[in-house]
Design a protein around this motif. Structure first.
Motif, PDB file in Angstrom:
ATOM      1  N   MET A 233     -46.391  28.278 -31.147  1.00 57.03           N
ATOM      2  CA  MET A 233     -46.817  27.868 -32.476  1.00 57.03           C
ATOM      3  C   MET A 233     -48.233  27.305 -32.447  1.00 57.03           C
ATOM      4  SD  MET A 233     -43.308  26.382 -34.124  1.00 57.03           S
ATOM      5  CE  MET A 233     -43.695  26.977 -35.752  1.00 57.03           C
ATOM      6  N   ILE A 234     -48.694  26.896 -31.281  1.00 60.17           N
ATOM      7  CA  ILE A 234     -50.094  26.587 -31.027  1.00 60.17           C
ATOM      8  C   ILE A 234     -50.440  27.259 -29.707  1.00 60.17           C
ATOM      9  CG2 ILE A 234     -49.938  24.396 -32.276  1.00 60.17           C
ATOM     10  CD1 ILE A 234     -49.944  22.937 -29.585  1.00 60.17           C
TER      11      ILE A 234
ATOM     12  N   LEU B 120     -55.440  25.190 -29.580  1.00 60.75           N
ATOM     13  CA  LEU B 120     -55.810  25.844 -30.835  1.00 60.75           C
ATOM     14  C   LEU B 120     -54.663  25.693 -31.823  1.00 60.75           C
ATOM     15  CD1 LEU B 120     -57.625  29.189 -29.946  1.00 60.75           C
ATOM     16  CD2 LEU B 120     -58.360  27.535 -31.668  1.00 60.75           C
ATOM     17  N   ILE B 121     -55.010  25.389 -33.067  1.00 65.47           N
ATOM     18  CA  ILE B 121     -54.013  25.162 -34.107  1.00 65.47           C
ATOM     19  C   ILE B 121     -54.193  26.217 -35.192  1.00 65.47           C
ATOM     20  CG2 ILE B 121     -53.013  23.451 -35.668  1.00 65.47           C
ATOM     21  CD1 ILE B 121     -53.120  22.588 -32.703  1.00 65.47           C
TER      22      ILE B 121
ATOM     23  N   TRP C 147     -47.157  32.246 -33.419  1.00 64.66           N
ATOM     24  CA  TRP C 147     -48.567  32.458 -33.765  1.00 64.66           C
ATOM     25  C   TRP C 147     -49.360  32.726 -32.505  1.00 64.66           C
ATOM     26  CZ3 TRP C 147     -52.846  29.350 -32.367  1.00 64.66           C
ATOM     27  CH2 TRP C 147     -54.054  29.695 -32.988  1.00 64.66           C
ATOM     28  N   SER C 148     -50.342  33.596 -32.662  1.00 65.42           N
ATOM     29  CA  SER C 148     -51.261  33.860 -31.563  1.00 65.42           C
ATOM     30  C   SER C 148     -52.675  33.910 -32.124  1.00 65.42           C
ATOM     31  CB  SER C 148     -50.928  35.194 -30.880  1.00 65.42           C
ATOM     32  OG  SER C 148     -51.941  35.533 -29.949  1.00 65.42           O
TER      33      SER C 148
ATOM     34  N   GLY D 265     -53.108  30.865 -24.925  1.00 58.96           N
ATOM     35  CA  GLY D 265     -51.832  31.315 -25.480  1.00 58.96           C
ATOM     36  C   GLY D 265     -51.444  32.604 -24.769  1.00 58.96           C
ATOM     37  N   PRO D 266     -51.110  33.657 -25.529  1.00 62.69           N
ATOM     38  CA  PRO D 266     -50.751  34.928 -24.899  1.00 62.69           C
ATOM     39  C   PRO D 266     -51.949  35.846 -24.621  1.00 62.69           C
ATOM     40  CG  PRO D 266     -50.354  35.067 -27.242  1.00 62.69           C
ATOM     41  CD  PRO D 266     -50.847  33.666 -26.972  1.00 62.69           C
ATOM     42  N   ILE D 267     -53.151  35.425 -25.021  1.00 63.68           N
ATOM     43  CA  ILE D 267     -54.338  36.266 -24.861  1.00 63.68           C
ATOM     44  C   ILE D 267     -54.823  36.194 -23.419  1.00 63.68           C
ATOM     45  CG2 ILE D 267     -56.679  36.733 -25.641  1.00 63.68           C
ATOM     46  CD1 ILE D 267     -54.564  37.201 -27.772  1.00 63.68           C
ATOM     47  N   GLN D 268     -54.904  37.361 -22.765  1.00 64.33           N
ATOM     48  CA  GLN D 268     -55.367  37.438 -21.386  1.00 64.33           C
ATOM     49  C   GLN D 268     -56.863  37.761 -21.362  1.00 64.33           C
ATOM     50  OE1 GLN D 268     -52.544  39.619 -18.648  1.00 64.33           O
ATOM     51  NE2 GLN D 268     -51.680  40.284 -20.606  1.00 64.33           N
TER      52      GLN D 268
END
Length: 266
Positions: free
Chosen positions: A52-53, A62-63, A73-74, A127-130
């Motif tokens: 969620m963040i 990051l929010i 959320w991404s 987050g999930p971003i590589q």
């Protein structure tokens, strides 16, 4: 996966939205929400694990602008880069496979973002971003164009000419030779890029091997003689030879002007 929000979670999002904050740091919430450092740490951990963040690095998050009710959320790739590199007051430009796809040279969509930058080297996750961050000197950043995302983030990409140049320069990292030669030939024929622009970016951002290979390619494409001489004047006399296709044995026709062994044919 977190689906519901408790009082503290709702308070965090309300606080960030009320103040228009895109990031929060460790320590921001202890006074604002009247919670302990331990409570704050657990709150950040719960929300980042629940997607969620997004954690940018230890102590920085990051929010989302809008509360992701009932979902995850991404951040966008551009937002992730802008936040990570911007926090270091650095510069970046998206390059390699992402730029190859952007300009239509490669249909494969990369599952990570490659970026030259002047602050960080190595693999990172926001987050999930590589992210694959390639640290370079300030002088190797440039020849870029900007793109604005739907959420208003401004991203920086290598230009078309710079992307072609890097396909030759950074071939070992991106696995881009000999494909990049054909990209250059096609773009020249379709007037998507000019000989002059290719020579300009080669002289500014290339190394000796890149200048040799680009000079040989442009000579084969009957480029303007004055432009070829600009490239040639930067080269010192040498007896050493480099292969036209680095991944193949150095056997073939020798071009002495550029010090290249044309090993394209089997």
């Amino acid at each position: 996966m977190k689906r519901t929000l408790g009082n503290l979670e709702r308070a965090l999002f309300a606080y960030a939205q009320m103040r228009g904050l895109r990031t929060l740091r460790t320590g921001d919430l202890t006074v604002a929400l009247g919670i302990s450092c331990t409570q704050e740490s657990k709150l950040f951990t719960r929300l980042s694990k629940g997607r969620m963040i997004a954690q940018v690095r230890r102590g920085l998050y990051l929010i989302p602008q809008r509360l992701p009710l009932g979902g995850t959320w991404s951040p966008s790739e551009i937002l992730a880069l802008n936040t990570l590199i911007g926090e270091q007051k650095g510069r970046y430009q998206i390059c390699g496979p992402n730029a190859f796809n952007r300009y239509g040279y490669d249909e494969q969509v990369p599952n990570r973002v490659y970026a030259y930058n002047n602050r960080m080297f190595g693999e990172r996750m926001v987050g999930p971003i590589q992210l694959t961050l390639i640290k370079v000197a300030d002088k190797r950043l440039g020849a870029t164009e900007e793109s604005v995302t739907p959420d208003g983030e401004q991203g920086v990409y290598s230009s078309r000419a710079r992307t072609l140049l890097d396909g030759v320069y950074d071939w070992s990292r991106f696995g881009s030779l000999p494909r990049a030669y054909e990209w250059i030939r096609t773009d020249l024929k379709k007037n998507r890029v000019s000989e002059r622009e290719l020579v300009r970016v080669t002289l500014r951002y290339g190394d000796v091997g890149t200048i040799r290979r680009m000079g040989y390619l442009l000579e084969r494409e009957s480029a303007d003689a004055m432009l070829l001489r600009k490239l040639e004047r930067t080269l010192k006399p040498t007896r050493s030879l480099i292969p036209w296709i680095p991944s193949k044995p150095k056997r073939g026709v020798i071009n002495r002007r550029w010090g290249v062994v044309d090993n394209e044919c089997p």
